[in-house]
Design an enzyme around this catalytic site. Sequence first.
Site, PDB file in Angstrom:
ATOM      1  CE  LYS A  13      -1.936  -1.200   3.975  1.00 33.82           C
ATOM      2  NZ  LYS A  13      -1.264  -2.472   4.277  1.00 33.82           N
ATOM      3  NE  ARG A  88      -4.429  -1.322  10.113  1.00 35.03           N
ATOM      4  CZ  ARG A  88      -3.380  -0.800   9.479  1.00 35.03           C
ATOM      5  NH1 ARG A  88      -3.444   0.408   8.978  1.00 35.03           N
ATOM      6  NH2 ARG A  88      -2.295  -1.505   9.341  1.00 35.03           N
ATOM      7  NE  ARG A 127       7.867  -2.133   6.090  1.00 35.59           N
ATOM      8  CZ  ARG A 127       6.553  -2.171   6.212  1.00 35.59           C
ATOM      9  NH1 ARG A 127       5.779  -1.625   5.306  1.00 35.59           N
ATOM     10  NH2 ARG A 127       6.017  -2.774   7.232  1.00 35.59           N
ATOM     11  NE  ARG A 161       6.189  -0.223  10.265  1.00 39.07           N
ATOM     12  CZ  ARG A 161       5.078  -0.392   9.548  1.00 39.07           C
ATOM     13  NH1 ARG A 161       4.959   0.189   8.369  1.00 39.07           N
ATOM     14  NH2 ARG A 161       4.094  -1.137  10.008  1.00 39.07           N
ATOM     15  NE  ARG A 172       2.329  -5.106  11.107  1.00 39.52           N
ATOM     16  CZ  ARG A 172       3.408  -4.823  10.382  1.00 39.52           C
ATOM     17  NH1 ARG A 172       4.613  -5.255  10.764  1.00 39.52           N
ATOM     18  NH2 ARG A 172       3.301  -4.110   9.289  1.00 39.52           N
TER      19      ARG A 172
HETATM   20  P1  AP5 Z   1       4.858  -1.615   1.803  1.00 37.88           P
HETATM   21  O1  AP5 Z   1       4.451  -0.824   0.603  1.00 37.88           O
HETATM   22  O2  AP5 Z   1       5.651  -0.912   2.846  1.00 37.88           O
HETATM   23  O3  AP5 Z   1       3.571  -2.354   2.432  1.00 37.88           O
HETATM   24  P2  AP5 Z   1       2.313  -1.800   3.188  1.00 37.88           P
HETATM   25  O4  AP5 Z   1       1.113  -2.465   2.614  1.00 37.88           O
HETATM   26  O5  AP5 Z   1       2.323  -0.289   3.193  1.00 37.88           O
HETATM   27  O6  AP5 Z   1       2.596  -2.425   4.608  1.00 37.88           O
HETATM   28  P3  AP5 Z   1       2.606  -1.845   6.073  1.00 37.88           P
HETATM   29  O7  AP5 Z   1       3.334  -2.831   6.902  1.00 37.88           O
HETATM   30  O8  AP5 Z   1       3.109  -0.416   6.122  1.00 37.88           O
HETATM   31  O9  AP5 Z   1       1.118  -1.869   6.402  1.00 37.88           O
HETATM   32  P4  AP5 Z   1       0.515  -2.021   7.754  1.00 37.88           P
HETATM   33  O10 AP5 Z   1      -0.894  -1.877   7.348  1.00 37.88           O
HETATM   34  O11 AP5 Z   1       0.832  -3.166   8.571  1.00 37.88           O
HETATM   35  O12 AP5 Z   1       1.226  -0.832   8.602  1.00 37.88           O
HETATM   36  P5  AP5 Z   1       0.779   0.657   8.949  1.00 37.88           P
HETATM   37  O13 AP5 Z   1       1.984   1.504   8.941  1.00 37.88           O
HETATM   38  O14 AP5 Z   1      -0.414   1.076   8.173  1.00 37.88           O
HETATM   39  O15 AP5 Z   1       5.661  -2.895   1.298  1.00 37.88           O
HETATM   40  C1  AP5 Z   1       6.291  -3.778   2.211  1.00 37.88           C
HETATM   41  C2  AP5 Z   1       7.670  -4.188   1.668  1.00 37.88           C
HETATM   42  O16 AP5 Z   1       7.483  -4.995   0.507  1.00 37.88           O
HETATM   43  C3  AP5 Z   1       8.524  -2.981   1.231  1.00 37.88           C
HETATM   44  O17 AP5 Z   1       9.866  -3.188   1.632  1.00 37.88           O
HETATM   45  C4  AP5 Z   1       8.402  -2.957  -0.291  1.00 37.88           C
HETATM   46  O18 AP5 Z   1       9.610  -2.517  -0.887  1.00 37.88           O
HETATM   47  C5  AP5 Z   1       8.127  -4.430  -0.625  1.00 37.88           C
HETATM   48  N1  AP5 Z   1       7.177  -4.538  -1.737  1.00 37.88           N
HETATM   49  C6  AP5 Z   1       6.073  -3.771  -1.961  1.00 37.88           C
HETATM   50  N2  AP5 Z   1       5.442  -4.167  -3.094  1.00 37.88           N
HETATM   51  C7  AP5 Z   1       6.166  -5.220  -3.571  1.00 37.88           C
HETATM   52  C8  AP5 Z   1       6.021  -6.067  -4.720  1.00 37.88           C
HETATM   53  N3  AP5 Z   1       5.005  -5.908  -5.598  1.00 37.88           N
HETATM   54  N4  AP5 Z   1       6.941  -7.042  -4.889  1.00 37.88           N
HETATM   55  C9  AP5 Z   1       7.970  -7.209  -4.007  1.00 37.88           C
HETATM   56  N5  AP5 Z   1       8.164  -6.432  -2.912  1.00 37.88           N
HETATM   57  C10 AP5 Z   1       7.265  -5.458  -2.699  1.00 37.88           C
HETATM   58  O19 AP5 Z   1       0.268   0.468  10.463  1.00 37.88           O
HETATM   59  C11 AP5 Z   1       1.151   0.181  11.525  1.00 37.88           C
HETATM   60  C12 AP5 Z   1       0.382   0.108  12.827  1.00 37.88           C
HETATM   61  O20 AP5 Z   1      -0.257   1.361  13.098  1.00 37.88           O
HETATM   62  C13 AP5 Z   1      -0.774  -0.905  12.872  1.00 37.88           C
HETATM   63  O21 AP5 Z   1      -0.330  -2.211  13.200  1.00 37.88           O
HETATM   64  C14 AP5 Z   1      -1.664  -0.295  13.961  1.00 37.88           C
HETATM   65  O22 AP5 Z   1      -1.164  -0.543  15.256  1.00 37.88           O
HETATM   66  C15 AP5 Z   1      -1.550   1.189  13.687  1.00 37.88           C
HETATM   67  N6  AP5 Z   1      -2.569   1.697  12.765  1.00 37.88           N
HETATM   68  C16 AP5 Z   1      -2.353   2.285  11.549  1.00 37.88           C
HETATM   69  N7  AP5 Z   1      -3.515   2.646  10.986  1.00 37.88           N
HETATM   70  C17 AP5 Z   1      -4.488   2.278  11.831  1.00 37.88           C
HETATM   71  C18 AP5 Z   1      -5.905   2.366  11.797  1.00 37.88           C
HETATM   72  N8  AP5 Z   1      -6.563   2.891  10.745  1.00 37.88           N
HETATM   73  N9  AP5 Z   1      -6.598   1.856  12.851  1.00 37.88           N
HETATM   74  C19 AP5 Z   1      -5.982   1.331  13.924  1.00 37.88           C
HETATM   75  N10 AP5 Z   1      -4.639   1.207  14.030  1.00 37.88           N
HETATM   76  C20 AP5 Z   1      -3.902   1.681  12.989  1.00 37.88           C
END
Ligand code: AP5
Length: 216
Positions: A13, A88, A127, A161, A172
């Site tokens: 994402k 979410r 990552r 992270r 997660r």
């Molecule tokens: P990346 O693009 O970083 O993936 P992502 O989907 O953004 O994953 P996240 O881990 O950031 O999502 P998340 O939802 O767990 O975390 P968030 O920060 O929102 O890609 C991942 C890796 O793969 C990268 O290294 C990239 O280079 C590689 N990659 C990407 N595409 C690829 C491809 N096609 N092929 C190969 N490699 C690829 O949330 C963190 C925490 O915050 C949550 O756990 C929660 O505690 C809190 N939080 C955030 N939002 C909320 C909410 N709305 N409600 C409640 N808690 C929340």
Amino acid sequence: MNIILLGPPGAGKGTQAQRLQTDVGMVQLSTGDMLRAAVKSGSALGQKAKDIMDAGKLVPDELMVGLIEDRIAQPDCAKGFILDGFPRTEAQAEALDEMLARTGKKLDRVIEMEVDEQALTERVVGRFTCARCGTGYHDKFKRPRVEGVCDVCGSKEFSRRKDDNAETMKTRMAAYRAQTEPLLPYYRAKGVLKTVDGMAAMDEVYRQIRAVLAGA
Ligand code: AP5
């Protein structure tokens, strides 16, 4: 245009939202990035969120809804936004519907990034990001062009992270399955859901997303 990128941790994402922001000018609204900034600044929100995030659980809805509501009201969001990590839960999705209706905005597309769960741990564990500008990299899938130097800003400092480890990924993923996956039928019923192949190479995923947006 206002869109949501929806998918499990590591689906890509943030990677795709960053690219859309650069190319198309839509604003990336990553609730994860906002929360990490709050933790770093030591704000009241950050203090409440830190332990929850480190454990891989979801931060309470009322905190998240307030955060996104304030952000969507900022003038830069008028040119279109990409929600990355929000909503979410069903309560967050309903609150988003309500705030969009109240402000005369509309949700154009929800893009599901369909992925093979087994690949996700490898993605998040490998990552890392530039500590200065936040550009994302991966040990295997996206290394900087010059080893140890950020492609975008030239910084030599990178960070990882705390929640990007195999153990926390289990929590997660469980949170995603129980609380976020039910949003797929929610948005399908509204007729705005489209699916792209998140297992494809990054450029191909991006091409599929642009095709969805072109047809919106
Ligand atoms: P990346 O693009 O970083 O993936 P992502 O989907 O953004 O994953 P996240 O881990 O950031 O999502 P998340 O939802 O767990 O975390 P968030 O920060 O929102 O890609 C991942 C890796 O793969 C990268 O290294 C990239 O280079 C590689 N990659 C990407 N595409 C690829 C491809 N096609 N092929 C190969 N490699 C690829 O949330 C963190 C925490 O915050 C949550 O756990 C929660 O505690 C809190 N939080 C955030 N939002 C909320 C909410 N709305 N409600 C409640 N808690 C929340």
